[in-house]
Design a protein around this motif. Structure first.
Motif, PDB file in Angstrom:
ATOM      1  N   ASP A  15      63.783 -17.163  29.053  1.00 37.53           N
ATOM      2  CA  ASP A  15      65.123 -18.113  29.067  1.00 37.53           C
ATOM      3  C   ASP A  15      66.272 -17.362  28.190  1.00 37.53           C
ATOM      4  O   ASP A  15      65.996 -16.279  27.935  1.00 37.53           O
ATOM      5  N   SER A  26      59.764 -26.398  29.935  1.00 35.46           N
ATOM      6  CA  SER A  26      60.628 -26.233  28.706  1.00 35.46           C
ATOM      7  C   SER A  26      59.825 -25.143  27.946  1.00 35.46           C
ATOM      8  O   SER A  26      58.600 -25.119  27.990  1.00 35.46           O
ATOM      9  N   GLU A  29      56.971 -27.264  26.164  1.00 34.73           N
ATOM     10  CA  GLU A  29      56.119 -27.613  27.225  1.00 34.73           C
ATOM     11  C   GLU A  29      55.204 -26.153  27.605  1.00 34.73           C
ATOM     12  O   GLU A  29      53.668 -26.479  27.839  1.00 34.73           O
TER      13      GLU A  29
END
Length: 91
Positions: A15, A26, A29
């Protein structure tokens, strides 16, 4: 990146903050998914059993979200590849 641990492969990306994250999930998660997966690996006596199967249910929810995003990403990638080939062949 594709990693296999004896089960279905999972796909990660890095990311904007440099964290390795499962496609479609995410960072939080992804961490939860991996924690739940690790807990299930030790469920044979080394970890507390999952009362009512809630860990497995949540793991399945997160995996389904990831798998759906992965399939969409693959379809998008294939469409982009096809478009690029068409441009090259006709250009």
């Amino acid at each position: 990146m594709i990693e296999q641990n004896g089960n279905a492969p999972r796909r990660y990306f890095v990311d904007g903050h440099g964290h390795r994250v499962l496609i479609g999930l995410s960072l939080e998660e992804t961490t939860e998914f991996e924690t739940l997966e690790d807990a299930s690996a030790f469920a044979s006596g080394h970890a507390t059993r999952d009362a009512g199967g809630t860990h497995e249910i949540r793991w399945r929810e997160l995996y389904a979200k990831h798998e759906s995003a992965w399939k969409a990403w693959i379809a998008q990638s294939r469409a982009a590849d096809a478009a690029n080939l068409a441009f090259v062949n006709h250009g």
